[in-house]
Write a protein that holds these residues in place. Structure first.
Motif, short mmCIF file in Angstrom:
data_model
loop_
_atom_site.label_atom_id
_atom_site.label_comp_id
_atom_site.label_asym_id
_atom_site.label_seq_id
_atom_site.Cartn_x
_atom_site.Cartn_y
_atom_site.Cartn_z
N LYS A 27 5.44 7.07 -4.32
CA LYS A 27 6.02 7.44 -5.38
C LYS A 27 7.15 6.63 -5.99
O LYS A 27 7.19 6.44 -7.22
CB LYS A 27 6.77 8.91 -5.18
CG LYS A 27 5.82 10.10 -5.18
CD LYS A 27 6.46 11.52 -5.01
CE LYS A 27 5.63 12.59 -4.74
NZ LYS A 27 5.95 13.93 -4.72
N ASP A 28 8.01 5.98 -4.84
CA ASP A 28 8.76 4.94 -5.41
C ASP A 28 8.51 3.96 -5.97
O ASP A 28 8.90 3.15 -6.76
CB ASP A 28 9.78 4.50 -4.07
CG ASP A 28 10.53 5.82 -3.56
OD1 ASP A 28 10.62 6.79 -4.27
OD2 ASP A 28 10.87 5.66 -2.17
N ILE A 29 7.27 3.24 -5.41
CA ILE A 29 6.40 2.26 -6.12
C ILE A 29 6.05 2.47 -7.24
O ILE A 29 6.08 1.60 -8.26
CB ILE A 29 5.14 1.77 -5.09
CG1 ILE A 29 5.61 1.21 -3.71
CG2 ILE A 29 4.36 0.67 -5.76
CD1 ILE A 29 4.77 1.15 -2.70
N LYS A 30 5.38 3.58 -7.56
CA LYS A 30 4.96 4.03 -9.16
C LYS A 30 6.18 4.11 -9.92
O LYS A 30 6.14 3.63 -11.19
CB LYS A 30 4.39 5.22 -8.89
CG LYS A 30 3.03 5.42 -8.09
CD LYS A 30 2.13 6.64 -8.12
CE LYS A 30 0.86 6.46 -7.65
NZ LYS A 30 0.34 7.88 -7.40
N ALA A 31 7.29 4.52 -9.39
CA ALA A 31 8.59 4.68 -10.24
C ALA A 31 9.16 3.18 -10.86
O ALA A 31 9.38 2.83 -11.63
CB ALA A 31 9.70 5.37 -9.53
N PHE B 49 0.74 -1.37 -0.07
CA PHE B 49 0.02 0.05 -0.03
C PHE B 49 0.91 1.29 0.09
O PHE B 49 0.37 2.37 -0.15
CB PHE B 49 -0.97 0.12 1.15
CG PHE B 49 -1.99 -1.10 1.14
CD1 PHE B 49 -3.37 -0.75 0.52
CD2 PHE B 49 -1.85 -2.19 2.05
CE1 PHE B 49 -4.43 -1.61 0.57
CE2 PHE B 49 -2.78 -3.30 1.83
CZ PHE B 49 -4.06 -2.74 1.13
N GLY B 50 2.09 1.08 0.14
CA GLY B 50 2.96 2.25 0.35
C GLY B 50 2.77 3.14 1.55
O GLY B 50 2.74 4.26 1.45
N VAL B 51 2.02 2.50 2.39
CA VAL B 51 1.79 3.41 3.81
C VAL B 51 2.81 2.86 4.90
O VAL B 51 3.08 1.87 5.14
CB VAL B 51 0.31 2.89 4.16
CG1 VAL B 51 0.05 3.54 5.59
CG2 VAL B 51 -0.64 3.19 2.99
N VAL B 52 3.43 3.93 5.33
CA VAL B 52 4.59 3.67 6.30
C VAL B 52 3.90 3.99 7.60
O VAL B 52 3.52 5.10 7.98
CB VAL B 52 5.76 4.51 6.01
CG1 VAL B 52 6.84 4.53 7.12
CG2 VAL B 52 6.23 4.53 4.76
N VAL B 53 3.85 3.21 8.54
CA VAL B 53 3.21 3.07 9.90
C VAL B 53 4.55 2.97 10.89
O VAL B 53 5.28 2.05 11.04
CB VAL B 53 2.34 2.11 10.16
CG1 VAL B 53 1.84 2.26 11.44
CG2 VAL B 53 1.08 2.43 9.11
N ASP B 54 4.68 3.71 11.92
CA ASP B 54 5.72 3.64 13.09
C ASP B 54 5.13 2.62 14.02
O ASP B 54 4.20 2.67 14.71
CB ASP B 54 6.01 4.88 13.66
CG ASP B 54 7.02 4.74 14.77
OD1 ASP B 54 6.92 3.80 15.63
OD2 ASP B 54 7.64 5.86 14.91
N ASP C 232 3.16 7.79 9.26
CA ASP C 232 4.12 8.85 8.63
C ASP C 232 3.76 9.19 7.50
O ASP C 232 4.17 8.63 6.25
CB ASP C 232 5.54 8.35 8.74
CG ASP C 232 6.66 9.19 8.51
OD1 ASP C 232 6.22 10.21 7.71
OD2 ASP C 232 7.68 9.28 9.01
N LEU C 233 2.99 10.46 7.35
CA LEU C 233 2.44 10.64 6.03
C LEU C 233 3.48 11.26 4.91
O LEU C 233 3.53 10.89 3.59
CB LEU C 233 1.42 11.84 6.14
CG LEU C 233 0.29 11.78 6.97
CD1 LEU C 233 -0.53 13.19 7.30
CD2 LEU C 233 -0.58 10.83 6.20
N ALA C 234 4.59 11.90 5.49
CA ALA C 234 5.72 12.25 4.62
C ALA C 234 6.38 11.13 3.90
O ALA C 234 6.41 10.87 2.63
CB ALA C 234 6.71 13.28 5.23
N ALA C 235 6.52 10.04 4.83
CA ALA C 235 7.27 8.81 4.25
C ALA C 235 6.28 8.07 3.37
O ALA C 235 6.89 7.28 2.57
CB ALA C 235 7.81 8.18 5.53
N THR C 236 4.99 8.12 3.71
CA THR C 236 3.99 7.38 2.92
C THR C 236 3.93 7.96 1.60
O THR C 236 3.98 7.10 0.43
CB THR C 236 2.60 7.60 3.58
OG1 THR C 236 2.68 6.83 4.93
CG2 THR C 236 1.79 6.76 2.50
#
Length: 670
Positions: free
Chosen positions: A653-657, A632-637, A644-648
């Motif tokens: 973006k990295d997954i799409k690239a 999901f590209g969702v980063v959770v501490d 972490d919205l910025a890290a998410t």
């Protein structure tokens, strides 16, 4: 240049018995087809009352079956169907716990009329039994019992009850032998014997059946339950005739079918014309060195008020993933009934606008005597479900009805046999297959699928209670819970499915067999960019464990990793299951079988799922923190359990690239 001839395709259709002619059948006469269809149409009020009453009769009869049967498959799993048919066997009213058999069970009526109508004859009070897969559809476990309804010498209707009865005397206990090489290996097959003649139970016929099964106790309960359902419905149906008159009742039986067809055609006209295609897979061999896949293609074309399904498939297969054409259409009907025409009364009427073509001698239209105990069930139903979603999408009015395919890949101990803790021989199935997730939708109110929601072909299924199962069967559960990371990931996720581990208990002899589907590849696609559901872990057989010593310490293994550790400490062994295991694996109270099912399909790109929904899934143990990050590209501490919205944003973006880098543009060459 040589070309390979394409196999001839067969149009699925129902042939009216005895040529549709008025025929004397012993206890009276079967009316001609024109007599039956040329009825006086009921007023809207009369039709509403009578059609509702017939539906209520069918439902009451099905409830009688569930309450009389002691079989967990029927009483808890809900695998029982009851139908009212017209004189020629066309389904008019339906109480369904088994959508799969609505179309196929009509063939049982046709067979009885064609084979026994003129000799030895059909009489009031006769009850016939059938479980021949090439006639009724699926496999020998599905057993139908039917009786005619006469009025003043005229055959006016049929009643039919069907249950899944596990133990058929096959070469393996439990009724679905993966080692079958022929239909002969799958147990006894009954083709219309009279278990009751003119109101009297035929004890000789029933004794023949009981002596063909490892478990006569459960068998006779299911048989008696089906007869009980017929008796209840017959009494209610005759009371309906007495109150409203035979002409109105006969008219309602046929008007039900015509009304179903009218509703189905009207809905098809409201959807756009077009053609959609889908491919699904089965694993023919999963072992080394050359695992192979079976491809099943289906093309769906909707034009006006008709729907055409055109299949291509290979086979037949050397194992039990085959079915006869009636069974294949039953698999199609599951999707049609539950996804496209769910608001239409269940009967033959809404099958009439559907034309289905299937090649001869393939895995879904197999030659006679081919083993068929498991069939290509889920790929066929799921493919048609997916295509129906595409069709429905053409009218925004029906968008809330879109539903992703439900089921499912699995590596699970499903079948078992041997001696119970009470010393009785038996063979049956575990109930976890009734607790798989349901497919995702696309609206806020019903977007995500239902976790451990049920089985599409058995719409009123219920998983057995653990304590009740342990009371009836020689097993103890180490765990049973929803699996983590097995739901189909998407903008809307599919429902999570079940995992479990069992150990034999207090029995001198128990065998366990495994069902495997999706070990190499998920059988069908999710919808609109969603990912396929996963399996939480490979099937595991852990043998030679010192479980009693561990239990005395108050410890119960709860993961496959703990089983592996215990096997190492106990000097035991661990076997990973990747292929079907026949019910020949002999287990003791030191052996554990652990497996599970994949969840249901999702809809939409997982990267479009709101982070707060993903966090809720983590908190509810649907997904792990690692899965949320990678899929999901969702980063959770994991310490604070906050997103972490910025890290998410960066992760997505990295997954799409990465997707773009892996992608390839088709250059027009094959």
């Amino acid at each position: 240049m040589t070309t390979t001839a394409q196999p001839q395709k067969v149009l699925y259709q129902y042939e009216i018995p005895l040529g549709g002619k008025r025929t004397f059948i012993g206890g009276g006469w079967l009316p001609g087809r024109e007599e039956v269809t040329n009825y006086k149409k009921l007023s809207p009020v009369d039709f509403e009352i009578l059609s509702y009453r017939m539906n209520s009769i069918a439902n009451e009869a099905r409830q009688a079956i569930l309450r009389v049967s002691g079989s967990p498959v029927v009483a808890e799993g809900g695998e029982a169907l009851f139908a009212i048919y017209d004189p020629h066997g066309l389904t008019s009213s339906l109480a369904c716990g088994l959508l799969l058999h609505t179309a196929g069970s009509q063939g049982n009526v046709r067979e009885v009329l064609d084979v026994q109508g003129q000799a030895p004859g059909i009489y009031d009070g006769d009850i016939f039994m059938m479980n021949e897969p090439s006639i009724g559809g699926y496999h020998a476990c599905d057993q139908w019992t039917g009786t005619p309804i006469f009025h003043d010498g005229e055959l006016v209707a049929w009643l039919g009850s069907l249950t899944h009865t596990s133990e058929t005397g096959a070469i393996e206990p439990g009724g679905m032998p993966s080692s079958a090489k022929s239909l002969l290996d799958e147990g006894y097959r009954v083709q219309g014997i009279k278990v009751q003649e003119r109101g009297q139970i035929n004890r000789a016929a029933i004794n023949c059946l009981l002596r063909s099964t490892r478990d006569p106790a459960y068998y006779v309960l299911d048989l008696r339950a089906r007869i009980a359902g017929l008796n209840v419905a017959k009494e209610r149906f005759q009371a309906l005739i007495k109150r409203y008159g035979i002409d109105k009742v006969k008219a309602c039986v046929e008007q039900n079918i015509d009304y179903g067809e009218e509703m189905a055609r009207a809905k098809l006209r409201s959807l756009a014309d077009g053609t959609w295609r889908m491919v699904s897979y089965l694993e023919l061999e999963v072992g080394e060195p050359k695992p192979r896949l079976i491809k099943i293609n289906v093309e769906m074309t909707k034009k006006g008020d008709e729907l055409t399904l055109d299949f291509d498939a290979s086979g037949p297969n050397p194992n039990y993933y085959n079915c006869y054409i009636n069974g294949a259409f039953g698999l199609i009907y599951v999707a049609i009934a539950s996804q496209l025409f769910w608001e239409t009364p269940g009967n033959w009427g809404y099958i009439k606008p559907i034309r289905t073509y299937i090649p001869q001698n393939c895995c879904i239209n197999a030659p006679y005597m081919t083993p068929v105990s498991r069939c290509a069930a889920f790929p066929v139903t799921e493919s048609v479900t997916d295509l129906i979603g595409d069709l429905i999408y053409t009218n925004p009015k029906y968008w809330p009805d879109i539903n992703a395919p439900w089921q499912r890949n699995c590596i699970a101990p499903v079948f078992w046999g041997g001696l119970t803790q009470f010393g009785y021989p038996t063979g049956s199935i575990f109930s976890e297959s009734w607790a798989c997730g349901t497919g995702a939708g696309i609206d806020e109110g019903r977007g995500d699928g239902c976790d451990t929601g049920g089985m599409m072909m058995t719409v009123e299924s219920s998983i057995s209670d653990v304590e009740m199962f342990e009371l009836q069967s020689p097993f103890l559960y180490l765990w049973r819970r929803e699996g983590k990371d097995n739901a189909g990931a998407g903008r809307w996720r599919g429902g999570a499915s079940i995992t479990y581990a069992v150990v034999p208990h207090n029995s001198p002899y128990v065998m366990v067999g495994w069902a495997v589907m999706g070990a190499l590849i998920d059988p069908t696609q999710s919808m609109s960019g969603a990912y396929p559901p996963g399996l939480p872990y490979r099937g595991t057989i852990a043998r030679g464990l010192n479980l009693v010593d561990v239990w005395k310490k108050g410890q119960i293994p709860q993961t496959v990793q703990e089983l592996e550790k215990l096997a190492k400490e106990s000097g035991g062994s661990v076997q990973v299951v990747n292929a079907p295991v026949p019910v020949q694996f002999v287990a003791t109270d030191k052996d554990v079988a652990a497996g599970g099912f994949g969840g249901a399909k999702g809809i939409g790109d997982p990267l479009d799922r709101e982070p707060e929904r993903v966090l809720a899934d983590i908190e509810n143990r649907i997904f792990s923190v690692e899965f949320a990050r990678n899929v999901f590209g969702v980063v959770v501490d994991s310490r604070t359990m906050k997103v972490d919205l910025a890290a998410t944003e960066k992760a997505r973006k990295d997954i799409k690239a990465e997707r773009k880098q892996r992608g390839a543009i088709w250059g027009g060459k094959k």
